[in-house]
Design an enzyme around this catalytic site. Structure first.
Site, PDB file in Angstrom:
ATOM      1  N   GLU A   1       8.228 -25.344  -7.560  1.00 61.59           N
ATOM      2  CA  GLU A   1       7.761 -26.722  -7.609  1.00 61.59           C
ATOM      3  C   GLU A   1       7.187 -27.162  -6.265  1.00 61.59           C
ATOM      4  O   GLU A   1       6.125 -27.799  -6.201  1.00 61.59           O
ATOM      5  CB  GLU A   1       8.910 -27.662  -8.009  1.00 61.59           C
ATOM      6  CG  GLU A   1       9.447 -27.405  -9.403  1.00 61.59           C
ATOM      7  CD  GLU A   1      10.640 -26.487  -9.432  1.00 61.59           C
ATOM      8  OE1 GLU A   1      11.554 -26.727 -10.227  1.00 61.59           O
ATOM      9  OE2 GLU A   1      10.660 -25.503  -8.646  1.00 61.59           O
TER      10      GLU A   1
ATOM     11  N   ARG B   1      14.781   6.389  -4.687  1.00 61.15           N
ATOM     12  CA  ARG B   1      13.821   7.203  -3.938  1.00 61.15           C
ATOM     13  C   ARG B   1      12.552   7.381  -4.764  1.00 61.15           C
ATOM     14  O   ARG B   1      12.583   7.334  -5.991  1.00 61.15           O
ATOM     15  CB  ARG B   1      14.413   8.578  -3.590  1.00 61.15           C
ATOM     16  CG  ARG B   1      15.623   8.497  -2.663  1.00 61.15           C
ATOM     17  CD  ARG B   1      16.208   9.870  -2.358  1.00 61.15           C
ATOM     18  NE  ARG B   1      17.380   9.773  -1.498  1.00 61.15           N
ATOM     19  CZ  ARG B   1      17.349   9.774  -0.172  1.00 61.15           C
ATOM     20  NH1 ARG B   1      16.169   9.883   0.447  1.00 61.15           N
ATOM     21  NH2 ARG B   1      18.439   9.678   0.535  1.00 61.15           N
TER      22      ARG B   1
ATOM     23  N   LEU C   1      35.448   6.073 -16.845  1.00 60.01           N
ATOM     24  CA  LEU C   1      34.992   4.737 -16.494  1.00 60.01           C
ATOM     25  C   LEU C   1      34.183   4.127 -17.640  1.00 60.01           C
ATOM     26  O   LEU C   1      34.340   2.943 -17.972  1.00 60.01           O
ATOM     27  CB  LEU C   1      34.151   4.782 -15.217  1.00 60.01           C
ATOM     28  CG  LEU C   1      33.812   3.428 -14.588  1.00 60.01           C
ATOM     29  CD1 LEU C   1      35.076   2.711 -14.137  1.00 60.01           C
ATOM     30  CD2 LEU C   1      32.853   3.597 -13.412  1.00 60.01           C
ATOM     31  N   ALA C   2      33.327   4.925 -18.257  1.00 61.60           N
ATOM     32  CA  ALA C   2      32.544   4.433 -19.389  1.00 61.60           C
ATOM     33  C   ALA C   2      33.462   3.995 -20.524  1.00 61.60           C
ATOM     34  O   ALA C   2      33.234   2.946 -21.158  1.00 61.60           O
ATOM     35  CB  ALA C   2      31.587   5.517 -19.868  1.00 61.60           C
TER      36      ALA C   2
ATOM     37  N   HIS D   1      10.773 -23.306  -3.362  1.00 59.63           N
ATOM     38  CA  HIS D   1      10.816 -23.091  -4.804  1.00 59.63           C
ATOM     39  C   HIS D   1       9.427 -23.293  -5.387  1.00 59.63           C
ATOM     40  O   HIS D   1       8.527 -23.832  -4.738  1.00 59.63           O
ATOM     41  CB  HIS D   1      11.832 -24.039  -5.444  1.00 59.63           C
ATOM     42  CG  HIS D   1      13.242 -23.639  -5.195  1.00 59.63           C
ATOM     43  ND1 HIS D   1      14.315 -24.208  -5.850  1.00 59.63           N
ATOM     44  CD2 HIS D   1      13.781 -22.716  -4.353  1.00 59.63           C
ATOM     45  CE1 HIS D   1      15.446 -23.653  -5.430  1.00 59.63           C
ATOM     46  NE2 HIS D   1      15.145 -22.744  -4.522  1.00 59.63           N
TER      47      HIS D   1
ATOM     48  N   ASP E   1      30.819  14.708  -7.402  1.00 58.81           N
ATOM     49  CA  ASP E   1      29.371  14.906  -7.253  1.00 58.81           C
ATOM     50  C   ASP E   1      28.801  14.466  -5.910  1.00 58.81           C
ATOM     51  O   ASP E   1      27.680  14.849  -5.568  1.00 58.81           O
ATOM     52  CB  ASP E   1      28.627  14.139  -8.359  1.00 58.81           C
ATOM     53  CG  ASP E   1      28.963  14.642  -9.754  1.00 58.81           C
ATOM     54  OD1 ASP E   1      29.437  15.788  -9.860  1.00 58.81           O
ATOM     55  OD2 ASP E   1      28.748  13.890 -10.718  1.00 58.81           O
TER      56      ASP E   1
ATOM     57  N   GLY F   1      31.552   8.254 -14.742  1.00 61.41           N
ATOM     58  CA  GLY F   1      31.910   9.351 -15.629  1.00 61.41           C
ATOM     59  C   GLY F   1      32.531   8.893 -16.933  1.00 61.41           C
ATOM     60  O   GLY F   1      32.551   7.694 -17.260  1.00 61.41           O
TER      61      GLY F   1
END
Length: 340
Positions: A58, A212, A277-278, A56, A205, A274
């Protein structure tokens, strides 16, 4: 800077700068920086947390300071941890080094690691918090949100036409926005822990959801690819290509899905699903920010950006506050947050 005499505020600024050093947050841990001052106020150690399992901030600063830390002050961006995980408690390391005073910015919101200030105080080490706390919280906004809310922060990303379409009537959706906007989305994926879509998007899709570069090469670090829904993801789907980790959550409940993800140390989710879901996430109140890419084009028909929310009157309209509007290539990016 080592050897210079500086104030505690200047030391905190230096600790914040050290915490920003890693190009990527040391997932699943937060960014943390530490500066050790000698009893005379000299900078004798500067450290930051590099990766999970490594020392960490510290400990790194104390190692650099060596015996000069005895009787000195540790200035840390986050309250020192009081538990043993992959590494030992920072409270013990500070005490063993002979630190007399600890100044920290943000209290640790993680209930497992919190309480370091009280532990230090019990050992007679003065521990004072709150110095430059807003700057410290800005280092790890999603991590802090997840600790305080027991769920990941959710950013909904949309690419739509002027008339609000995300796909044509035949289902095709590549590409609504231009190269520059798509490059930004890949950059955004590097900042999150998971990218989430529904099974409908996968079947329509076959997205890869990977990060990438401009030449199409895979980035070294990839977010978790998550699919929500009960329909089977085909074995031939790009999500199963091994280029990045993959998880299917057999549920349509955003609250349940986010609870499962935070248990996996997912602190920031990029919602790329899509319209249905949104809408489910919006209805559940589980969207915390929106990145909307608007293309200067129209379709006149096709899938809308959002499915029915059940709103029948203007009194129930959902409004958002705009943080910024930016031209990105030929497109416009609008960053928004839900209005309180």
């Amino acid at each position: 800077m080592v050897g210079a005499v500086i104030s505690e505020r200047e030391a905190m600024s230096l600790a914040l700068e050290a915490a920003r050093t890693p190009a990527r947050r040391p997932h699943p841990n937060p960014r943390v920086g530490c500066v050790v001052l000698s009893r005379d106020g000299d900078v004798v150690g500067v450290g930051h947390h590099r990766a999970a399992g490594q020392p960490h901030a510290e400990v790194e600063a104390l190692t650099q300071a060596s015996d000069a830390a005895r009787g000195g002050t540790a200035v840390v961006t986050l309250e020192p941890c009081a538990h043993a995980g992959r590494t030992g408690p920072c409270t013990e390391a500070l005490a063993e080094a002979g630190i007399a005073r600890v100044v920290f910015a943000q209290e640790d919101p993680n209930p497992v690691a919190a309480g370091g200030a009280s532990v230090l105080g019990g050992w007679g080490i003065a521990a004072v918090g709150g110095l430059m706390v807003d700057e410290a919280r800005a280092l790890n906004p999603a991590w802090t949100f997840a600790q305080e809310n027991a769920r990941p922060f959710v950013t909904w990303k949309v690419a739509a036409t002027l008339d609000g379409r995300v796909a044509a009537s035949d289902g095709t959706s590549r590409w609504i926005t231009g190269d520059v906007a798509r490059a930004e989305v890949h950059a955004l994926r590097t900042e999150v822990d998971a990218v989430l879509v529904g099974t409908g998007t996968v079947l329509a899709d076959d997205p890869s959801l990977t990060v990438r570069d401009a030449e199409g090469m895979l980035a070294q670090i990839q977010p978790l690819r998550v699919v929500m829904g009960s329909r089977q993801v085909p074995e031939s789907a790009q999500l199963r290509d091994g280029a990045a980790p993959f998880l299917q959550i057999v549920s349509a409940d955003p609250v349940e899905a986010l609870a499962l993800l935070v248990e996996r140390d997912v602190h920031h989710v990029l919602l790329e699903g899509g319209p249905r879901l949104a809408a489910a996430f919006l209805r559940a109140g589980m969207i915390d920010a929106i990145r909307w890419y608007l293309a200067p084009a129209v379709l006149g028909n096709g899938a809308p950006a959002l499915a029915d929310l059940g709103i029948g009157t203007m009194e129930d309209i959902r409004r958002f506050d705009i943080n910024s509007v930016t031209q990105v290539g030929d497109d416009i990016r609008i960053d928004l947050v839900p209005r309180e």
